[in-house]
Design an enzyme around this catalytic site. Structure first.
Site, PDB file in Angstrom:
ATOM      1  N   HIS A  69       5.038  -0.887  -3.955  1.00  0.00           N
ATOM      2  CA  HIS A  69       3.628  -0.484  -3.852  1.00  0.00           C
ATOM      3  C   HIS A  69       3.434   0.964  -4.284  1.00  0.00           C
ATOM      4  CE1 HIS A  69       3.926   0.801   0.712  1.00  0.00           C
ATOM      5  NE2 HIS A  69       4.177   1.822  -0.067  1.00  0.00           N
ATOM      6  N   ASN A  96      -1.437  -0.127  -2.655  1.00  0.00           N
ATOM      7  CA  ASN A  96      -1.607  -1.276  -3.543  1.00  0.00           C
ATOM      8  C   ASN A  96      -0.318  -2.069  -3.460  1.00  0.00           C
ATOM      9  OD1 ASN A  96      -4.257  -0.654  -4.997  1.00  0.00           O
ATOM     10  ND2 ASN A  96      -3.107   1.262  -5.149  1.00  0.00           N
ATOM     11  N   GLU A  97      -0.365  -3.104  -2.636  1.00  0.00           N
ATOM     12  CA  GLU A  97       0.842  -3.870  -2.337  1.00  0.00           C
ATOM     13  C   GLU A  97       1.154  -4.858  -3.458  1.00  0.00           C
ATOM     14  OE1 GLU A  97       2.440  -2.739   0.025  1.00  0.00           O
ATOM     15  OE2 GLU A  97       1.393  -2.621   1.930  1.00  0.00           O
ATOM     16  N   SER A  98       2.305  -5.534  -3.353  1.00  0.00           N
ATOM     17  CA  SER A  98       2.679  -6.562  -4.329  1.00  0.00           C
ATOM     18  C   SER A  98       1.489  -7.490  -4.531  1.00  0.00           C
ATOM     19  CB  SER A  98       3.808  -7.422  -3.779  1.00  0.00           C
ATOM     20  OG  SER A  98       4.963  -6.696  -3.729  1.00  0.00           O
ATOM     21  N   THR A 138       5.784  -3.179   4.303  1.00  0.00           N
ATOM     22  CA  THR A 138       5.201  -1.853   4.508  1.00  0.00           C
ATOM     23  C   THR A 138       5.032  -1.582   5.999  1.00  0.00           C
ATOM     24  OG1 THR A 138       4.010  -2.051   2.441  1.00  0.00           O
ATOM     25  CG2 THR A 138       3.168  -0.432   3.997  1.00  0.00           C
TER      26      THR A 138
END
Ligand code: F6R
Length: 642
Positions: free
Chosen positions: A162, A166-168, A185
């Site tokens: 990330h 903004n994560e996977s 996270t």
């Protein structure tokens, strides 16, 4: 500006890399270089009477950068009056004065130490009503645009790739918004929030689009724990699963790494694929073992064609044919296997990992937490004891913060009830127990334990360690609880190491005068305690180096619950049969407080005994695959030559 297509350190062309990547010796040098670029930019903007718009990140990675910027302000007069900053993200919901808020982080790390104007610092607001977050986020972007966009964006990278939050799966054109945090996270953050259930589930983050619009991007990453995701982000394809890979499309971005974070890049991990190299013994071993594993072949089955097709034809030309190289590496690996970790008495030891003499050695196993000895090297521990060595264990820290409140309450209530039932007097003690029970029953989230509770939690772990030692068969006189002071804060954040930590360690070494020291070279535990404990040992050993007994003292590093040595690094592999694996499991079970969902689980949901068994089996599987004998499990060690 930090830009180059040739790496300064290695001089190699970065053929496999899709992002400009600089690898520094350590994170301190790297942070200084980034700080210099920022300072230069601020000054250029000052000269042009312009605002310098910085995009800032939080987390552990930029701490050194902020410290250097503060130094530049205090010692070299760098002014931040023309700086406007926009932070990437903030947890939601989050009060600005909470110990975990990014507002507080930025104040403490940077803002309050420099002359930036408070009205110029922007951090997403974690206190808003949900309904207005979307409008707020639009405004955040409008403000950035009104200032002409971000001049320089600092990024860290999450273990899942990330950037910001903004994560996977985040889209390349995602906007600033409220997002749900990924499990990985949350687990990484859970240490700061005293457990996963208290860790926020959502956050506000700058979108990928705005990040990518920044005129310049610098992503920083330190430590081995980031090495896999760095390789994927830098060398892999652009993929939604790894938002950091989007940075490949930016025309002015640099990844700034320390050596550990860069260690999986091809130019460092497999340099022969990048450039002509000098084939040292270590590189040959690494390359051949890597080739066999990659092709899923035993070492002795590798052919000339395998070498040629995998970028190793110069090695073949130099030292081939394949058969000769294979035999050398096969024998070399075979010689790492020994059932005699303390050395085999009266045997020829030229090719063995340990010396035969003295036949009975004094051994000192350092265990950072009270269970690392059995988790990481339980089979070897037992073998050393059975083979007649005098085995001591130095438990470096109390490990008290990893005991749950329930467990402490259970033990305290037990003693209290027992005394009540049998009218055992001890008014002072009863008062303490009752105080502890009241505290634990009313304890608030993130509240630090009072001293008595910490002591009780430490006692619980001591009892478990003693129980393991009794199971192995070593007497109490060989158990040493060191309680290193750096650890004793009652919180995840530890004190800096001081001379007293080193002194306790060197005193113990000097008292035992060991022929062998075992230490945890496991650098990936979530709170870094293993690394600090190792540094303390390194320092103590360095200080004692000139003493006569140290001439006979070898230091072996083990790894355990969190990671394993690379196959090419292993210098001693101690095999175990199925029954020995079960014995080790029983030894680990003595640590009842660390079973069934421990306080600090990390990203791995397996229990410690499962991780240990899986890891030891994986090592045995690798040896088997490479053509060695088949064992149920293996514990692996690397020698530290000080
Ligand atoms: C922080 C942020 C995150 C972190 C990342 C790495 O503002 O946006 O993306 O940069 O989680 O965190 P550390 O540096 O603690 O490893």
């Amino acid at each position: 500006m930090l830009k180059s297509n040739i790496d300064k350190a290695t001089g190699f062309e970065k053929r496999f890399e899709n992002i400009n990547t600089l690898v520094y010796k350590n994170s301190i040098d790297a942070s200084k270089a980034v700080a210099k670029e920022i300072a230069d930019l601020i000054k250029i903007k000052q000269a042009q009477k312009q605002t310098c718009v910085l995009g800032l990140a939080t987390g552990s990675s930029p701490k050194g950068l902020y410290a250097e910027l503060v130094r530049l302000h205090k010692e070299e007069g760098l002014s931040f009056k023309n700086v406007v900053s926009f932070n990437l993200d903030e947890y939601y919901p989050m009060a600005p004065d909470s110990i975990n808020s990014y507002v507080r982080f930025m104040e403490e790390q940077l803002f309050k130490h420099v002359d930036i104007l408070p009205e110029n610092c922007h951090i997403p607001d974690g206190t808003l009503a949900k309904e207005i977050i979307s409008d707020y986020c639009n405004e955040y972007e409008v403000k950035i645009k009104a200032l002409g966009g971000i001049d320089l964006q600092i990024l860290g990278i999450g273990g899942n790739g990330h950037i910001g939050f903004n994560e996977s799966g985040a889209l390349q054109n995602s906007k600033t918004r409220l997002v749900a945090l990924d499990h990985i996270t949350r687990v990484a953050a859970s240490g700061d929030f005293s457990g996963l259930d208290k860790t926020p589930r959502t956050a506000i983050t700058l979108g990928v689009k705005k990040i990518m619009e920044a005129k310049r991007i610098i992503l920083m990453a330190w430590g081995e724990g980031k090495s896999n995701i760095i390789k994927v982000s830098v060398e892999g394809p652009i993929a939604r699963q790894v938002p950091a890979s989007y940075v490949q499309e930016h025309n002015n971005a640099t990844f700034v790494l320390d050596q550990a974070a860069g260690s999986k890049l091809t130019r460092i991990n497999r340099p022969w694929l990048v450039e002509e190299i000098v084939w040292t013994d270590n590189l040959i071993r690494k390359a051949v073992l890597g080739l066999a594993i990659h092709l899923n072949k035993p070492i002795l089955m590798l052919t000339d064609a395998d070498y040629i097709e995998n970028g190793m034809s110069d090695l073949l030309a130099d030292s081939g044919p394949a058969y000769d190289i294979n035999i050398k590496i096969f024998n070399n690996l075979q010689n790492t296997i020994t059932g005699w970790p303390g050395g085999k008495p009266n045997a020829d030891d030229i090719k063995r990992p340990e010396r035969a003499a003295p036949a009975k050695k004094r051994v000192l196993i350092f265990s950072p937490h009270p269970d690392d000895d059995i988790i990481s090297m339980g089979g070897t521990f037992k073998r050393l004891q059975e083979q007649g060595h005098e085995v001591h264990v130095g438990y470096q820290t109390s490990g008290n913060i990893a005991v749950s409140d329930d467990e402490a309450l259970r033990f305290t209530s037990f003693v209290c009830d027992y005394n009540d039932k049998f009218g055992i007097k001890g008014d002072e003690a009863q008062k303490i127990y009752k105080k502890v029970i009241t505290f634990l029953k009313n304890k608030k989230a993130s509240e630090i334990d009072i001293q008595d509770v910490r002591y009780i939690k430490g006692l619980i772990r001591k009892g478990e360690a003693k129980s393991t030692c009794c199971f192995i068969g070593i007497p109490e006189s060989q158990i040493h609880f060191m309680e290193l002071p750096f650890y004793e804060t009652g919180a995840i954040k530890k004190n800096p190491v001081e001379t007293k930590d080193v002194k306790i360690t060197s005193d113990l070494i000097e008292k035992i005068k060991p022929h062998q020291i075992y230490a945890a070279g496991d650098l990936q535990d979530p709170h870094g305690t293993h690394k600090v404990c190792l540094d303390v040992i390194f320092e103590a050993v360095k200080q004692l180096k000139t003493k006569k007994f140290m001439n006979d003292c070898w230091v072996w590093l083990y790894r355990g619950a969190w990671q394993e040595w690379g196959i090419d690094e292993i210098e001693m592999a101690v095999p175990m049969g199925p029954d020995q694996v079960l014995e080790k499991r029983k030894g680990i079970f003595k640590h009842q407080s660390q079973k069934d969902g421990v306080v600090f689980q990390g990203t791995d949901s397996r229990e410690f005994w499962q991780r240990a068994e899986d890891r030891n089996k994986e090592t045995a599987d690798l040896y088997d695959q490479l053509g060695m004998s088949r064992y149920a499990a293996m514990e692996a060690f690397v020698r530290w030559k000080y």
